[in-house]
Design a protein around this motif. Structure first.
Motif, PDB file in Angstrom:
ATOM      1  N   ARG A  56     -70.994 -96.260  79.143  1.00 52.07           N
ATOM      2  CA  ARG A  56     -71.379 -97.908  78.574  1.00 52.07           C
ATOM      3  C   ARG A  56     -72.782 -97.421  77.775  1.00 52.07           C
ATOM      4  O   ARG A  56     -71.996 -98.723  76.834  1.00 52.07           O
ATOM      5  CB  ARG A  56     -72.580 -98.475  79.612  1.00 52.07           C
ATOM      6  CG  ARG A  56     -71.847 -99.172  80.957  1.00 52.07           C
ATOM      7  CD  ARG A  56     -72.754 -99.974  82.357  1.00 52.07           C
ATOM      8  NE  ARG A  56     -72.625-100.641  83.121  1.00 52.07           N
ATOM      9  CZ  ARG A  56     -72.214 -99.838  84.718  1.00 52.07           C
ATOM     10  NH1 ARG A  56     -73.224 -98.715  84.667  1.00 52.07           N
ATOM     11  NH2 ARG A  56     -71.345 -99.566  85.732  1.00 52.07           N
ATOM     12  N   THR A  57     -73.233 -96.915  77.808  1.00 54.59           N
ATOM     13  CA  THR A  57     -73.408 -96.208  76.047  1.00 54.59           C
ATOM     14  C   THR A  57     -72.754 -96.397  75.101  1.00 54.59           C
ATOM     15  O   THR A  57     -73.701 -96.865  73.971  1.00 54.59           O
ATOM     16  CB  THR A  57     -74.488 -94.836  76.342  1.00 54.59           C
ATOM     17  OG1 THR A  57     -75.481 -95.392  77.720  1.00 54.59           O
ATOM     18  CG2 THR A  57     -75.534 -94.097  75.083  1.00 54.59           C
ATOM     19  N   ILE A  58     -72.128 -95.429  74.841  1.00 58.26           N
ATOM     20  CA  ILE A  58     -70.932 -95.501  73.442  1.00 58.26           C
ATOM     21  C   ILE A  58     -70.183 -96.548  73.633  1.00 58.26           C
ATOM     22  O   ILE A  58     -69.464 -96.312  72.505  1.00 58.26           O
ATOM     23  CB  ILE A  58     -69.919 -93.956  73.416  1.00 58.26           C
ATOM     24  CG1 ILE A  58     -69.751 -93.956  74.813  1.00 58.26           C
ATOM     25  CG2 ILE A  58     -71.214 -92.676  73.772  1.00 58.26           C
ATOM     26  CD1 ILE A  58     -68.690 -92.382  75.241  1.00 58.26           C
ATOM     27  N   SER A  59     -69.145 -97.361  75.240  1.00 55.13           N
ATOM     28  CA  SER A  59     -68.635 -98.680  74.313  1.00 55.13           C
ATOM     29  C   SER A  59     -68.847 -98.731  73.319  1.00 55.13           C
ATOM     30  O   SER A  59     -67.439 -99.392  73.037  1.00 55.13           O
ATOM     31  CB  SER A  59     -68.348 -98.379  75.454  1.00 55.13           C
ATOM     32  OG  SER A  59     -69.364 -99.478  75.740  1.00 55.13           O
ATOM     33  N   PRO A  60     -69.662 -99.323  72.735  1.00 57.73           N
ATOM     34  CA  PRO A  60     -69.105-100.288  71.748  1.00 57.73           C
ATOM     35  C   PRO A  60     -69.368 -99.518  70.076  1.00 57.73           C
ATOM     36  O   PRO A  60     -68.616-100.394  69.281  1.00 57.73           O
ATOM     37  CB  PRO A  60     -71.122-100.790  71.432  1.00 57.73           C
ATOM     38  CG  PRO A  60     -72.118-100.229  72.940  1.00 57.73           C
ATOM     39  CD  PRO A  60     -71.079 -99.657  73.409  1.00 57.73           C
ATOM     40  N   ALA A  61     -69.204 -97.771  69.889  1.00 57.27           N
ATOM     41  CA  ALA A  61     -69.219 -97.680  69.204  1.00 57.27           C
ATOM     42  C   ALA A  61     -67.604 -97.031  69.299  1.00 57.27           C
ATOM     43  O   ALA A  61     -66.788 -96.458  67.660  1.00 57.27           O
ATOM     44  CB  ALA A  61     -69.609 -96.255  69.072  1.00 57.27           C
ATOM     45  N   LEU A  62     -66.795 -97.127  70.282  1.00 55.34           N
ATOM     46  CA  LEU A  62     -65.249 -96.328  70.259  1.00 55.34           C
ATOM     47  C   LEU A  62     -64.361 -97.668  69.702  1.00 55.34           C
ATOM     48  O   LEU A  62     -64.852 -98.879  70.157  1.00 55.34           O
ATOM     49  CB  LEU A  62     -65.425 -96.451  71.481  1.00 55.34           C
ATOM     50  CG  LEU A  62     -65.437 -95.626  72.860  1.00 55.34           C
ATOM     51  CD1 LEU A  62     -65.398 -95.501  74.308  1.00 55.34           C
ATOM     52  CD2 LEU A  62     -65.774 -93.921  71.837  1.00 55.34           C
ATOM     53  N   ASP A  63     -63.188 -97.408  69.411  1.00 51.61           N
ATOM     54  CA  ASP A  63     -61.936 -98.283  68.653  1.00 51.61           C
ATOM     55  C   ASP A  63     -61.761 -98.983  69.673  1.00 51.61           C
ATOM     56  O   ASP A  63     -61.950 -97.639  71.258  1.00 51.61           O
ATOM     57  CB  ASP A  63     -61.134 -97.284  68.235  1.00 51.61           C
ATOM     58  CG  ASP A  63     -60.482 -96.867  69.051  1.00 51.61           C
ATOM     59  OD1 ASP A  63     -60.490 -97.037  70.016  1.00 51.61           O
ATOM     60  OD2 ASP A  63     -60.076 -95.237  68.650  1.00 51.61           O
ATOM     61  N   ALA A  64     -60.778 -99.814  70.152  1.00 44.76           N
ATOM     62  CA  ALA A  64     -60.322-100.836  70.499  1.00 44.76           C
ATOM     63  C   ALA A  64     -59.722-100.287  72.184  1.00 44.76           C
ATOM     64  O   ALA A  64     -60.123-100.601  73.427  1.00 44.76           O
ATOM     65  CB  ALA A  64     -59.405-101.826  70.580  1.00 44.76           C
ATOM     66  N   ASP A  65     -58.884 -99.352  71.308  1.00 41.59           N
ATOM     67  CA  ASP A  65     -58.090 -98.498  72.662  1.00 41.59           C
ATOM     68  C   ASP A  65     -58.810 -97.492  73.579  1.00 41.59           C
ATOM     69  O   ASP A  65     -59.153 -97.825  74.939  1.00 41.59           O
ATOM     70  CB  ASP A  65     -56.678 -97.429  72.223  1.00 41.59           C
ATOM     71  CG  ASP A  65     -56.132 -98.663  72.137  1.00 41.59           C
ATOM     72  OD1 ASP A  65     -55.930 -99.699  72.328  1.00 41.59           O
ATOM     73  OD2 ASP A  65     -55.383 -98.358  70.782  1.00 41.59           O
ATOM     74  N   ALA A  98     -59.982 -92.436  68.194  1.00 40.01           N
ATOM     75  CA  ALA A  98     -59.225 -92.132  67.530  1.00 40.01           C
ATOM     76  C   ALA A  98     -58.632 -90.844  67.103  1.00 40.01           C
ATOM     77  O   ALA A  98     -57.960 -90.523  68.071  1.00 40.01           O
ATOM     78  CB  ALA A  98     -60.563 -92.118  66.085  1.00 40.01           C
ATOM     79  N   LYS A  99     -59.185 -89.658  66.494  1.00 43.06           N
ATOM     80  CA  LYS A  99     -58.818 -87.813  67.195  1.00 43.06           C
ATOM     81  C   LYS A  99     -59.187 -87.115  67.483  1.00 43.06           C
ATOM     82  O   LYS A  99     -58.957 -85.992  67.784  1.00 43.06           O
ATOM     83  CB  LYS A  99     -58.306 -87.351  65.771  1.00 43.06           C
ATOM     84  CG  LYS A  99     -57.146 -88.309  65.051  1.00 43.06           C
ATOM     85  CD  LYS A  99     -56.526 -87.405  63.972  1.00 43.06           C
ATOM     86  CE  LYS A  99     -55.705 -88.886  62.978  1.00 43.06           C
ATOM     87  NZ  LYS A  99     -55.594 -88.802  61.353  1.00 43.06           N
ATOM     88  N   THR A 100     -60.059 -87.771  68.739  1.00 41.69           N
ATOM     89  CA  THR A 100     -61.475 -87.128  69.660  1.00 41.69           C
ATOM     90  C   THR A 100     -61.076 -87.503  70.810  1.00 41.69           C
ATOM     91  O   THR A 100     -61.090 -88.553  71.413  1.00 41.69           O
ATOM     92  CB  THR A 100     -62.291 -87.134  69.228  1.00 41.69           C
ATOM     93  OG1 THR A 100     -63.084 -86.382  67.759  1.00 41.69           O
ATOM     94  CG2 THR A 100     -63.215 -87.052  70.312  1.00 41.69           C
ATOM     95  N   ARG A 101     -60.599 -86.768  71.557  1.00 39.85           N
ATOM     96  CA  ARG A 101     -60.518 -86.883  73.266  1.00 39.85           C
ATOM     97  C   ARG A 101     -62.214 -87.336  73.854  1.00 39.85           C
ATOM     98  O   ARG A 101     -62.589 -85.130  73.662  1.00 39.85           O
ATOM     99  CB  ARG A 101     -59.294 -86.023  74.089  1.00 39.85           C
ATOM    100  CG  ARG A 101     -59.494 -86.467  75.308  1.00 39.85           C
ATOM    101  CD  ARG A 101     -58.385 -85.464  76.217  1.00 39.85           C
ATOM    102  NE  ARG A 101     -57.248 -86.177  75.976  1.00 39.85           N
ATOM    103  CZ  ARG A 101     -56.397 -84.587  75.574  1.00 39.85           C
ATOM    104  NH1 ARG A 101     -56.907 -83.949  75.388  1.00 39.85           N
ATOM    105  NH2 ARG A 101     -55.674 -85.227  75.050  1.00 39.85           N
ATOM    106  N   ILE A 102     -62.597 -87.345  74.603  1.00 42.13           N
ATOM    107  CA  ILE A 102     -63.598 -87.284  75.135  1.00 42.13           C
ATOM    108  C   ILE A 102     -64.068 -86.878  76.990  1.00 42.13           C
ATOM    109  O   ILE A 102     -63.214 -87.768  77.647  1.00 42.13           O
ATOM    110  CB  ILE A 102     -65.142 -88.644  75.116  1.00 42.13           C
ATOM    111  CG1 ILE A 102     -65.278 -88.725  73.495  1.00 42.13           C
ATOM    112  CG2 ILE A 102     -66.497 -87.739  75.559  1.00 42.13           C
ATOM    113  CD1 ILE A 102     -66.424 -90.060  73.288  1.00 42.13           C
TER     114      ILE A 102
END
Length: 135
Positions: A56-65, A98-102
């Motif tokens: 929930r914290t990082i979702s606003p900074a993530l790309d749409a997918d 992008a090009k990073t998997r979390i």
């Protein structure tokens, strides 16, 4: 053994819980996986809540997918993760931005209390080791 919990010395008991880690990985191969955070949870709800709060914290900074992946887990996948944890099965939750998997990894563990000692005195087992001389 009392109530299914193994008894340890000095009346202390081991505790079942979950070890949680958050890793990132560069999908271009420029750098390997990196551990970002770890957390010791003492219940399945606490473990999956750690992941939920992070998503929930990082979702606003993530790309749409990636944001869609995060919210899909929050709305649909979270309950299955909790059920698996309650069955003492390890779980992972991943999003790709992008090009990073979390990836958040959660696995059941048995927490042991720290070795008994008082003040600055080392526990008795510390004296069982012979120091190595300079080579």
């Amino acid at each position: 053994m009392e109530n299914g919990t193994p008894a340890l010395s000095d009346g202390m008991a081991a505790g079942h819980g979950y070890w949680c880690e958050c890793w990132t990985e560069d999908l271009t191969g420029q750098w390997g996986p990196a551990l970002l955070a770890s957390f010791d949870a003492y219940s399945a709800p606490q473990a999956d809540r750690w992941v939920a709060v992070a998503l929930r914290t990082i979702s606003p900074a993530l790309d749409a997918d990636a944001s869609d992946e995060a919210w899909a887990w929050l709305y649909e996948g979270r309950i299955e993760t909790r059920r698996a944890l309650l069955r003492a099965e390890p779980c992972t939750v991943s999003v790709t931005h992008a090009k990073t998997r979390i990836t958040w990894a959660i696995r059941p563990v048995l927490f042991l209390p720290p070795a008994h000692h008082q003040g600055l005195e080392l526990p008795a087992c510390a004296y069982a080791f012979t120091p190595r001389r300079g080579e």
